[in-house]
Design an enzyme around this catalytic site. Structure first.
Site, PDB file in Angstrom:
ATOM      1  N   HIS A  70      -0.055   3.547   1.677  1.00  0.00           N
ATOM      2  CA  HIS A  70      -0.519   2.379   0.926  1.00  0.00           C
ATOM      3  C   HIS A  70      -1.957   2.601   0.478  1.00  0.00           C
ATOM      4  O   HIS A  70      -2.915   2.189   1.136  1.00  0.00           O
ATOM      5  CB  HIS A  70      -0.419   1.109   1.774  1.00  0.00           C
ATOM      6  CG  HIS A  70      -0.485  -0.148   0.956  1.00  0.00           C
ATOM      7  ND1 HIS A  70       0.579  -1.015   0.838  1.00  0.00           N
ATOM      8  CD2 HIS A  70      -1.477  -0.677   0.201  1.00  0.00           C
ATOM      9  CE1 HIS A  70       0.236  -2.033   0.046  1.00  0.00           C
ATOM     10  NE2 HIS A  70      -1.017  -1.836  -0.346  1.00  0.00           N
ATOM     11  N   HIS A  86      -4.090   2.517  -3.348  1.00  0.00           N
ATOM     12  CA  HIS A  86      -4.046   2.275  -4.785  1.00  0.00           C
ATOM     13  C   HIS A  86      -4.953   3.240  -5.531  1.00  0.00           C
ATOM     14  O   HIS A  86      -5.996   3.657  -5.029  1.00  0.00           O
ATOM     15  CB  HIS A  86      -4.442   0.833  -5.098  1.00  0.00           C
ATOM     16  CG  HIS A  86      -3.430  -0.164  -4.642  1.00  0.00           C
ATOM     17  ND1 HIS A  86      -2.312  -0.474  -5.383  1.00  0.00           N
ATOM     18  CD2 HIS A  86      -3.346  -0.907  -3.507  1.00  0.00           C
ATOM     19  CE1 HIS A  86      -1.590  -1.376  -4.730  1.00  0.00           C
ATOM     20  NE2 HIS A  86      -2.199  -1.651  -3.586  1.00  0.00           N
ATOM     21  N   HIS A 126       4.843  -5.315  -2.694  1.00  0.00           N
ATOM     22  CA  HIS A 126       3.881  -6.023  -1.853  1.00  0.00           C
ATOM     23  C   HIS A 126       4.480  -7.372  -1.441  1.00  0.00           C
ATOM     24  O   HIS A 126       5.235  -7.981  -2.195  1.00  0.00           O
ATOM     25  CB  HIS A 126       2.595  -6.300  -2.618  1.00  0.00           C
ATOM     26  CG  HIS A 126       1.703  -5.113  -2.781  1.00  0.00           C
ATOM     27  ND1 HIS A 126       2.128  -3.929  -3.304  1.00  0.00           N
ATOM     28  CD2 HIS A 126       0.381  -4.940  -2.481  1.00  0.00           C
ATOM     29  CE1 HIS A 126       1.122  -3.067  -3.324  1.00  0.00           C
ATOM     30  NE2 HIS A 126       0.047  -3.645  -2.838  1.00  0.00           N
ATOM     31  N   GLU A 149       1.637 -11.123   2.774  1.00  0.00           N
ATOM     32  CA  GLU A 149       0.210 -11.117   3.081  1.00  0.00           C
ATOM     33  C   GLU A 149      -0.404 -12.447   2.642  1.00  0.00           C
ATOM     34  O   GLU A 149      -0.885 -13.212   3.466  1.00  0.00           O
ATOM     35  CB  GLU A 149      -0.507  -9.956   2.392  1.00  0.00           C
ATOM     36  CG  GLU A 149      -1.989  -9.892   2.772  1.00  0.00           C
ATOM     37  CD  GLU A 149      -2.766  -8.851   1.979  1.00  0.00           C
ATOM     38  OE1 GLU A 149      -3.707  -8.285   2.550  1.00  0.00           O
ATOM     39  OE2 GLU A 149      -2.449  -8.637   0.796  1.00  0.00           O
ATOM     40  N   ASP A 193      -5.332   0.706   1.581  1.00  0.00           N
ATOM     41  CA  ASP A 193      -5.211  -0.194   0.440  1.00  0.00           C
ATOM     42  C   ASP A 193      -6.224   0.150  -0.661  1.00  0.00           C
ATOM     43  O   ASP A 193      -5.902   0.891  -1.579  1.00  0.00           O
ATOM     44  CB  ASP A 193      -5.358  -1.641   0.894  1.00  0.00           C
ATOM     45  CG  ASP A 193      -4.677  -2.633  -0.043  1.00  0.00           C
ATOM     46  OD1 ASP A 193      -4.151  -2.204  -1.076  1.00  0.00           O
ATOM     47  OD2 ASP A 193      -4.651  -3.833   0.268  1.00  0.00           O
TER      48      ASP A 193
END
Length: 340
Positions: A13, A15, A199, A202, A280
């Site tokens: 994970h 980006h 996703h 969260e 992330d």
């Protein structure tokens, strides 16, 4: 205690633009003559409330960083630096997530954008001694037809090795859009053999996790931490064999939890979930992958054996080949067998 930077692990994970270091972003901004918000360059982790306003601030900063990426050379630099940073932290597999739409205008379209990232991933794999694969992601804030287009594009490059597309994701604010409208895009991706990695869980709680499980049938769930709020939903995740890409630093940065101690990492693991720690967006949240393992050790009290278990989970949840996984898992065993 054993050196966590030597623990073989898979990073699932991360980006694309969010993987940038502060120094690299500063370089790109100066080269382009772009003035970026000071918050992106001060090195302090972002902290926003878990509200629409908080997300807007986060997204505005991410967009400001992304606006500095304006050429093929910039894109290749990002992939190479992400691979180098991960390799230095013991990653043996990186599955880098990218939405090519934002970079397409500078390189001639979404197809060249994807091919540039794939080519750079293959080169970075050879240069830095790890496997770098790619997850193509659509955005919740765009039309579902856009997601279908990206899913078909991802399917053209499907594979499991370095420089190939291994998954299809869905990012941005999970409170936006209707999850069920993206189901067709995920069917296209699954039919091509790609992992479904949206996703969720969260910014919204277990009710939305259940929707994601039923509508998108994920192989992995980006975040998924709030499934811990409902034992039945968490048991469903475990029963379906869905891995969770848990990113503690970003959970705190986005205001989902007040601090790292509140992230339900141990509860997820003890429930039997396959947990793969992720960083992330290190650019915004101020910590990379090994920092997440360090937090598991120092904040949650994970022993070296338990940390090795997290690394094994990340490798098993990856889309690496059977042979690669065997080699990676053997490396974890060797790390644990070595003297502390």
């Amino acid at each position: 205690m054993r050196d966590l930077a030597r623990l073989p692990k898979a990073h699932l994970h991360l980006h694309f633009t969010g993987s940038l270091s502060v120094g690299s972003l500063g370089d790109l901004a100066r080269e382009r003559g772009i003035r970026v918000p000071a918050t992106l360059l001060d090195g302090d982790p972002l902290r926003v409330p878990a509200t629409q306003r908080g997300w807007f601030r986060f997204q505005r900063l991410y967009d400001a960083a992304r606006a500095c990426v304006r050429s093929e050379a910039d894109m290749r630099r990002i992939v190479d630096e992400a691979a180098a940073a991960d390799a230095a932290e013991g990653s043996v597999r990186l599955e880098l997530q990218v939405d090519p739409t934002s970079y397409a205008p500078f390189v001639g379209g979404i197809t060249p954008a994807v091919e540039i990232v794939l080519d750079a991933a293959k080169a970075a794999s050879a240069a830095h001694g790890l496997e770098v694969a790619v997850v193509v992601a659509a955005s919740r804030i765009r039309h579902p037809m856009d997601a279908r287009t990206l899913a078909r594009l991802a399917a053209r490059y499907a594979g499991e090795g370095p420089g190939e597309v291994v998954g299809f994701g869905l990012s941005n604010d999970e409170r936006s859009g209707r999850t069920d409208t993206f189901a067709r895009a995920f069917r296209i991706a699954r039919d091509a053999g790609l992992a479904a990695v949206p996703h969720g869980g969260e910014l919204l709680g277990p009710d939305h996790v259940s929707v994601l499980l039923d509508e998108l049938q994920p192989d992995r769930l980006g975040h998924g931490v709030r499934s811990a709020e409902d034992p039945a939903v968490l048991a469903d995740i475990v029963g379906r064999g869905i891995a969770l890409e848990v990113c503690p630093a970003s959970n705190v940065g986005l205001g989902v939890y007040p601090d790292l101690a509140a992230v339900p990492l141990r509860a997820l693991v003890e429930a039997g979930a396959e947990v793969a720690l992720g960083a992330d967006d290190p650019l915004l949240f101020g910590s990379r992958l090994v920092d997440q393992y360090e937090a598991a050790r120092s904040v949650h009290g994970f022993s070296d054996a338990e940390l090795a278990g997290l690394a094994r989970s990340s490798i098993r949840a990856s889309r690496a080949s059977v042979g690669s996984k065997a080699t990676m898992l053997a490396g974890v065993d060797s790390w644990l067998a070595a003297p502390a």
